[in-house]
Design an enzyme around this catalytic site. Sequence first.
Site, PDB file in Angstrom:
ATOM      1  N   ASP A  22       0.844  -1.195   0.000  1.00 55.74           N
ATOM      2  CA  ASP A  22       0.000   0.000   0.000  1.00 55.74           C
ATOM      3  C   ASP A  22       0.882   1.247   0.000  1.00 55.74           C
ATOM      4  O   ASP A  22       1.499   1.565   1.010  1.00 55.74           O
ATOM      5  CB  ASP A  22      -0.898  -0.063   1.254  1.00 55.74           C
ATOM      6  CG  ASP A  22      -1.776   1.177   1.380  1.00 55.74           C
ATOM      7  OD1 ASP A  22      -1.935   1.904   0.379  1.00 55.74           O
ATOM      8  OD2 ASP A  22      -2.308   1.388   2.491  1.00 55.74           O
ATOM      9  N   ASN A  24      -0.066   4.503  -0.572  1.00 55.67           N
ATOM     10  CA  ASN A  24      -0.657   5.793  -0.154  1.00 55.67           C
ATOM     11  C   ASN A  24      -1.440   5.676   1.156  1.00 55.67           C
ATOM     12  O   ASN A  24      -2.216   6.558   1.506  1.00 55.67           O
ATOM     13  CB  ASN A  24      -1.549   6.353  -1.265  1.00 55.67           C
ATOM     14  CG  ASN A  24      -2.718   5.427  -1.572  1.00 55.67           C
ATOM     15  OD1 ASN A  24      -2.709   4.261  -1.160  1.00 55.67           O
ATOM     16  ND2 ASN A  24      -3.716   5.921  -2.266  1.00 55.67           N
ATOM     17  N   ASP A  26      -4.017   3.891   2.374  1.00 57.44           N
ATOM     18  CA  ASP A  26      -5.474   3.800   2.530  1.00 57.44           C
ATOM     19  C   ASP A  26      -5.859   2.364   2.894  1.00 57.44           C
ATOM     20  O   ASP A  26      -7.028   1.998   2.901  1.00 57.44           O
ATOM     21  CB  ASP A  26      -6.204   4.260   1.253  1.00 57.44           C
ATOM     22  CG  ASP A  26      -5.881   3.361   0.067  1.00 57.44           C
ATOM     23  OD1 ASP A  26      -5.011   2.461   0.193  1.00 57.44           O
ATOM     24  OD2 ASP A  26      -6.495   3.545  -1.004  1.00 57.44           O
ATOM     25  N   ASP A  30      -1.656  -1.249  -4.119  1.00 53.92           N
ATOM     26  CA  ASP A  30      -1.922  -0.463  -5.330  1.00 53.92           C
ATOM     27  C   ASP A  30      -0.758  -0.540  -6.317  1.00 53.92           C
ATOM     28  O   ASP A  30       0.288  -1.133  -6.010  1.00 53.92           O
ATOM     29  CB  ASP A  30      -2.210   0.996  -4.948  1.00 53.92           C
ATOM     30  CG  ASP A  30      -1.213   1.506  -3.924  1.00 53.92           C
ATOM     31  OD1 ASP A  30      -0.008   1.445  -4.208  1.00 53.92           O
ATOM     32  OD2 ASP A  30      -1.639   1.921  -2.813  1.00 53.92           O
ATOM     33  N   ASP A  99      -4.136 -10.435 -16.388  1.00 54.41           N
ATOM     34  CA  ASP A  99      -5.186 -11.422 -16.180  1.00 54.41           C
ATOM     35  C   ASP A  99      -6.345 -11.051 -17.116  1.00 54.41           C
ATOM     36  O   ASP A  99      -6.813  -9.915 -17.107  1.00 54.41           O
ATOM     37  CB  ASP A  99      -5.653 -11.339 -14.718  1.00 54.41           C
ATOM     38  CG  ASP A  99      -6.054 -12.698 -14.169  1.00 54.41           C
ATOM     39  OD1 ASP A  99      -6.809 -13.406 -14.865  1.00 54.41           O
ATOM     40  OD2 ASP A  99      -5.623 -13.033 -13.051  1.00 54.41           O
ATOM     41  N   ASP A 200      -8.295 -16.367 -17.594  1.00 57.50           N
ATOM     42  CA  ASP A 200      -9.093 -16.868 -16.477  1.00 57.50           C
ATOM     43  C   ASP A 200     -10.149 -17.847 -17.007  1.00 57.50           C
ATOM     44  O   ASP A 200     -10.759 -17.607 -18.055  1.00 57.50           O
ATOM     45  CB  ASP A 200      -9.781 -15.656 -15.829  1.00 57.50           C
ATOM     46  CG  ASP A 200     -10.464 -15.979 -14.509  1.00 57.50           C
ATOM     47  OD1 ASP A 200      -9.770 -16.362 -13.567  1.00 57.50           O
ATOM     48  OD2 ASP A 200     -11.695 -15.828 -14.434  1.00 57.50           O
ATOM     49  N   GLU A 256      -5.896 -20.909 -17.784  1.00 56.95           N
ATOM     50  CA  GLU A 256      -6.263 -21.563 -16.526  1.00 56.95           C
ATOM     51  C   GLU A 256      -7.339 -22.607 -16.828  1.00 56.95           C
ATOM     52  O   GLU A 256      -8.445 -22.261 -17.233  1.00 56.95           O
ATOM     53  CB  GLU A 256      -6.824 -20.528 -15.541  1.00 56.95           C
ATOM     54  CG  GLU A 256      -7.135 -21.125 -14.175  1.00 56.95           C
ATOM     55  CD  GLU A 256      -8.251 -20.409 -13.422  1.00 56.95           C
ATOM     56  OE1 GLU A 256      -9.155 -19.826 -14.052  1.00 56.95           O
ATOM     57  OE2 GLU A 256      -8.234 -20.464 -12.184  1.00 56.95           O
ATOM     58  N   HIS A 330      -3.526 -17.271  -5.730  1.00 54.76           N
ATOM     59  CA  HIS A 330      -4.538 -16.516  -4.968  1.00 54.76           C
ATOM     60  C   HIS A 330      -5.814 -17.320  -4.723  1.00 54.76           C
ATOM     61  O   HIS A 330      -6.699 -16.847  -4.011  1.00 54.76           O
ATOM     62  CB  HIS A 330      -4.878 -15.231  -5.726  1.00 54.76           C
ATOM     63  CG  HIS A 330      -5.620 -15.520  -6.998  1.00 54.76           C
ATOM     64  ND1 HIS A 330      -5.041 -16.166  -8.067  1.00 54.76           N
ATOM     65  CD2 HIS A 330      -6.906 -15.297  -7.351  1.00 54.76           C
ATOM     66  CE1 HIS A 330      -5.940 -16.309  -9.021  1.00 54.76           C
ATOM     67  NE2 HIS A 330      -7.082 -15.790  -8.626  1.00 54.76           N
ATOM     68  N   ASP A 331      -5.939 -18.505  -5.325  1.00 56.08           N
ATOM     69  CA  ASP A 331      -7.122 -19.351  -5.119  1.00 56.08           C
ATOM     70  C   ASP A 331      -6.819 -20.551  -4.234  1.00 56.08           C
ATOM     71  O   ASP A 331      -7.702 -21.374  -3.982  1.00 56.08           O
ATOM     72  CB  ASP A 331      -7.626 -19.909  -6.459  1.00 56.08           C
ATOM     73  CG  ASP A 331      -8.273 -18.856  -7.330  1.00 56.08           C
ATOM     74  OD1 ASP A 331      -8.756 -17.844  -6.797  1.00 56.08           O
ATOM     75  OD2 ASP A 331      -8.287 -19.056  -8.563  1.00 56.08           O
TER      76      ASP A 331
HETATM   77  O1  TEU Z   1     -10.801 -19.307 -10.981  1.00 56.86           O
HETATM   78  C1  TEU Z   1     -11.506 -20.232 -11.762  1.00 56.86           C
HETATM   79  C2  TEU Z   1     -11.763 -21.534 -11.179  1.00 56.86           C
HETATM   80  O2  TEU Z   1     -11.719 -22.496 -11.896  1.00 56.86           O
HETATM   81  C3  TEU Z   1     -12.281 -21.689  -9.786  1.00 56.86           C
HETATM   82  O3  TEU Z   1     -12.649 -23.011  -9.654  1.00 56.86           O
HETATM   83  C4  TEU Z   1     -11.292 -21.394  -8.741  1.00 56.86           C
HETATM   84  O4  TEU Z   1     -10.292 -22.343  -8.786  1.00 56.86           O
HETATM   85  C5  TEU Z   1     -11.925 -21.436  -7.402  1.00 56.86           C
HETATM   86  O5  TEU Z   1     -11.164 -20.555  -6.641  1.00 56.86           O
HETATM   87  C6  TEU Z   1     -11.957 -22.799  -6.789  1.00 56.86           C
HETATM   88  O6  TEU Z   1     -12.332 -22.792  -5.490  1.00 56.86           O
HETATM   89  C7  TEU Z   1     -10.699 -18.023 -11.532  1.00 56.86           C
HETATM   90  C8  TEU Z   1      -9.947 -17.074 -10.623  1.00 56.86           C
HETATM   91  O7  TEU Z   1      -8.633 -17.517 -10.465  1.00 56.86           O
HETATM   92  C9  TEU Z   1     -10.707 -16.929  -9.331  1.00 56.86           C
HETATM   93  O8  TEU Z   1     -10.027 -16.103  -8.419  1.00 56.86           O
HETATM   94  C10 TEU Z   1     -12.056 -16.348  -9.645  1.00 56.86           C
HETATM   95  O9  TEU Z   1     -12.858 -16.311  -8.493  1.00 56.86           O
HETATM   96  C11 TEU Z   1     -12.788 -17.144 -10.719  1.00 56.86           C
HETATM   97  O10 TEU Z   1     -11.952 -17.455 -11.830  1.00 56.86           O
HETATM   98  C12 TEU Z   1     -13.919 -16.325 -11.266  1.00 56.86           C
HETATM   99  O11 TEU Z   1     -13.402 -15.283 -12.052  1.00 56.86           O
HETATM  100 CA    CA Z   2      -3.360   2.131  -1.440  1.00 54.65          CA
END
Ligand code: TEU
Ligand code: CA
Length: 557
Positions: A22, A24, A26, A30, A99, A200, A256, A330-331
């Site tokens: 972050d 700035n 908040d 960013d 993405d 995605d 993906e 991130h998933d």
């Molecule tokens: O994820 C797509 C996906 O196949 C999902 O099954 C994902 O693995 C999910 O987190 C499983 O629990 C993509 C993105 O990476 C995810 O962050 C998004 O929420 C999703 O698409 C919708 O855009």
């Molecule tokens: Ca910020």
Amino acid sequence: MTKSKWWKNAIIYQIYPRSFFDSNNDGIGDLNGIYQKLDYIKNLGIDAIWLSPIYDSPNADNGYDISDYRNIMKEFGTMADFDSLIIHMHNLGIKLIMDLVINHTSDEHPWFIQSRSSIDNPYRDFYLWRTGKDGNPPSDAQAMFGKSAWEYDKFTDEYYYHLFTKKQPDLNWDNPKVIDEVIKICEFWIEKGVDGFRIDCANLLGKNTSFPTIGKCDDFFKKQDKLIFNNSKNHEYYRILNERVFSKYDIVTFGECTQVNTDIGKLYVDPNRKELDGIIQFEHVKLDDGPNGEKWVLVDYKPQDLKRSFATWQTALEGHGWNALYLDNHDQPRLVSRFGNDKEFREISAKLFATMLLTLKGTPFIYQGTEIGMSNLWLEFDEMDDCEAKTAYEENNRTHAQTPEQLLKAINKRGRDNSRTPMQWSNNANGGFTLVTPWFKVNPNYINVNVEKDLKDKNSIFYYYQLLIKIRHSTQLYTLGKFDEYLVDNTSVFAYTREFESEKALILLNLTANDTFFEFPLFSFFGNAKIEISNYSNIKLSKQMSLRPYEAIVLRK
Ligand code: TEU
Ligand code: CA
């Protein structure tokens, strides 16, 4: 044009911008925050950054619900900030992969606002609208995060289809105008200088739009298989996108693809088919699913399954296509907590999986914080942010499928919030991520697990990654070398060679927390080899050998 294959040699770092830095104060990460940390990323040895979505979005799914593909989310900064970021990245020799979320938009996207306004609006067919059946949804299709995939819309008395939340209506890829718009979006960002896209939901675009009844079946994925996964129309779309845009520029595309086996996966990335460059598949992140593909269960993965899964993909794609390599993102939960041990062996197991990630064939993706061994944390229901977890909680309140305690444990083990906590830069308040209250809880272990600490310690996870990356960059062996597996039946040790021209390496990985005895493969050849890297010292090679907990050894001839 002739395309270079820069992405085969690249090590990619994934940034989840909201949680990175972050600038700035908040409370939200960013673009300028990323700018300020580029030297850190460069120092690690990174060649390219994959940026999770930064476009305008109401954040129903943290940016994976886009309301304007050509603008930057206000919280993240401005287009001018983006322009300076990419210039600075390119000056440092770091490429940028965006993405591309094109399975759905936000319900606040102007296309959808038009689309829902009337049945004869020109944008009506940008989305999937159907009439209900006697006051019920058009079919029994379910959304990925649970509940019906159909949302009733009173303006036109019809339902629209959404595979994710109801704020993410699915685009209708049967409509050629949708493809035209996506191509224009790609061109817009390519002209800005981006070097590729992570697509995605890449294998979910084409659907069986007759929406047949699915019927009773416990397995969500089996159930929806014919409806949404790997519809042959996807291949047609990628051939069009490839011909009209991807092939014209020196860019990379990673798709993906959830729910693919190697036979289907190959189809997306076989160079002769001219679709995508690399595949981000899911097999190894489903090894701890329940027997019916359930996510919210308490099942431990088995190391031998992880071996088998990676070996299968390495072998199947040899000569047929390119893998993306990852163990978290991130998933997914953090890799040390999931595959390793985030207590007594946190550092050692983080280094073991780093060794695996950087010695297999494919493009390695390192998720932010993994290079310092960030781990899962504990969240109560009211502390959670992720829409998937919240939906699971609501659904469970309705169905009582599990006790709340079981579900809480399962979400804490498998949930997406684990990897979305702010990056731990130092042991200052909030892990040095921000000076104010951050948008999301910081993992309390930031006192001991943080960048500043790792940078001061020559034996840290960070420097181990840095060294592995240096090694990978110094030869084509780990990028292009052929993969061969040994000790296939051993339930603990993952052993493989990589071979390229006159070079050869043997990688020995103990995937467990126990001492493990094994018969050294190829001892006469590798018994006197140089140790390229290891997460332990005092290594003695012998024909009957034992590896210590999570020990990793790379031998090089
Ligand atoms: O994820 C797509 C996906 O196949 C999902 O099954 C994902 O693995 C999910 O987190 C499983 O629990 C993509 C993105 O990476 C995810 O962050 C998004 O929420 C999703 O698409 C919708 O855009
Ligand atoms: Ca910020």
